[in-house]
Design a protein around this motif. Structure first.
Motif, PDB file in Angstrom:
ATOM      1  N   GLU A 130       5.391   9.047  -2.980  1.00  0.00           N
ATOM      2  CA  GLU A 130       5.538   7.683  -3.578  1.00  0.00           C
ATOM      3  C   GLU A 130       4.530   6.523  -2.912  1.00  0.00           C
ATOM      4  N   GLU A 131       4.048   6.417  -2.720  1.00  0.00           N
ATOM      5  CA  GLU A 131       3.426   4.894  -2.252  1.00  0.00           C
ATOM      6  C   GLU A 131       3.887   3.096  -2.844  1.00  0.00           C
ATOM      7  N   LEU A 132       4.129   2.423  -2.187  1.00  0.00           N
ATOM      8  CA  LEU A 132       3.673   1.106  -2.775  1.00  0.00           C
ATOM      9  C   LEU A 132       2.960   0.389  -2.496  1.00  0.00           C
ATOM     10  N   ILE A 133       2.792  -0.242  -4.542  1.00  0.00           N
ATOM     11  CA  ILE A 133       1.769  -1.003  -4.476  1.00  0.00           C
ATOM     12  C   ILE A 133       1.377  -2.381  -3.777  1.00  0.00           C
ATOM     13  N   GLN A 134       0.746  -2.377  -3.263  1.00  0.00           N
ATOM     14  CA  GLN A 134       0.337  -3.669  -2.585  1.00  0.00           C
ATOM     15  C   GLN A 134      -0.138  -4.764  -3.548  1.00  0.00           C
ATOM     16  N   GLY A 135      -0.107  -6.118  -2.773  1.00  0.00           N
ATOM     17  CA  GLY A 135      -0.194  -7.354  -3.914  1.00  0.00           C
ATOM     18  C   GLY A 135       0.773  -7.626  -4.813  1.00  0.00           C
ATOM     19  N   LEU A 136       1.427  -6.962  -5.590  1.00  0.00           N
ATOM     20  CA  LEU A 136       2.505  -7.251  -6.287  1.00  0.00           C
ATOM     21  C   LEU A 136       3.529  -8.427  -6.518  1.00  0.00           C
ATOM     22  N   SER A 137       3.722  -8.941  -7.753  1.00  0.00           N
ATOM     23  CA  SER A 137       4.808 -10.047  -7.009  1.00  0.00           C
ATOM     24  C   SER A 137       6.234  -9.382  -7.511  1.00  0.00           C
ATOM     25  N   PHE A 138       6.161  -7.861  -7.414  1.00  0.00           N
ATOM     26  CA  PHE A 138       7.682  -7.445  -7.464  1.00  0.00           C
ATOM     27  C   PHE A 138       7.753  -6.089  -6.796  1.00  0.00           C
ATOM     28  N   GLU A 139       8.471  -5.285  -6.676  1.00  0.00           N
ATOM     29  CA  GLU A 139       7.932  -3.850  -5.299  1.00  0.00           C
ATOM     30  C   GLU A 139       8.203  -3.413  -6.704  1.00  0.00           C
ATOM     31  N   ALA A 140       6.664  -1.999  -6.335  1.00  0.00           N
ATOM     32  CA  ALA A 140       6.323  -1.117  -6.835  1.00  0.00           C
ATOM     33  C   ALA A 140       5.585   0.058  -6.941  1.00  0.00           C
ATOM     34  N   TYR A 141       5.995   1.532  -7.050  1.00  0.00           N
ATOM     35  CA  TYR A 141       5.214   2.112  -6.229  1.00  0.00           C
ATOM     36  C   TYR A 141       4.907   2.949  -7.656  1.00  0.00           C
ATOM     37  N   ARG A 142       3.634   4.151  -6.671  1.00  0.00           N
ATOM     38  CA  ARG A 142       3.391   5.139  -7.228  1.00  0.00           C
ATOM     39  C   ARG A 142       2.937   6.678  -7.003  1.00  0.00           C
ATOM     40  N   ARG A 143       3.162   7.163  -7.432  1.00  0.00           N
ATOM     41  CA  ARG A 143       3.528   8.689  -7.276  1.00  0.00           C
ATOM     42  C   ARG A 143       2.061   9.492  -6.556  1.00  0.00           C
TER      43      ARG A 143
END
Length: 104
Positions: free
Chosen positions: A36-49
């Protein structure tokens, strides 16, 4: 780009195939590796497979070698669902063929 990977174990009770591959794999436990990679630019931490792999440990003359086989999440779920259905059907069949006890 921040990446992470995780491992889980799935169990197949019957020989199975994966969509996109022609060979039949034996029943057993297999590790699933998800990247998974970290989704940049969000106000919270989220990952995309970004990738899912099934770890295939070779046997026989190829023992000791491991293959990471790319597989889609939906393809893996389909193979697991087929395995569950086979297990359920074989359990139902066993129950129907069991002799009845005479309780007299």
């Amino acid at each position: 780009m921040n990446m992470r990977s995780s491992r889980t174990v799935v169990t197949f009770f019957h020989a199975f195939t994966l969509p996109g591959y022609t060979d039949c794999l034996p029943a057993g436990q297999y590790q699933v590796v998800a990247e998974e990679e970290l989704i940049q630019g969000l106000s919270f931490e989220a990952y995309r497979r970004t990738a899912t792999y099934l770890e295939i440990r070779n046997r026989g003359g190829q023992a000791g070698r491991t293959e990471l086989r790319p597989v889609s999440e939906s393809g893996l779920e389909l193979a697991l669902r087929r395995d569950r259905d086979l297990t359920r059907n074989s359990n139902d069949s066993d129950a129907e063929l069991s002799p009845q006890e005479d309780l007299r």
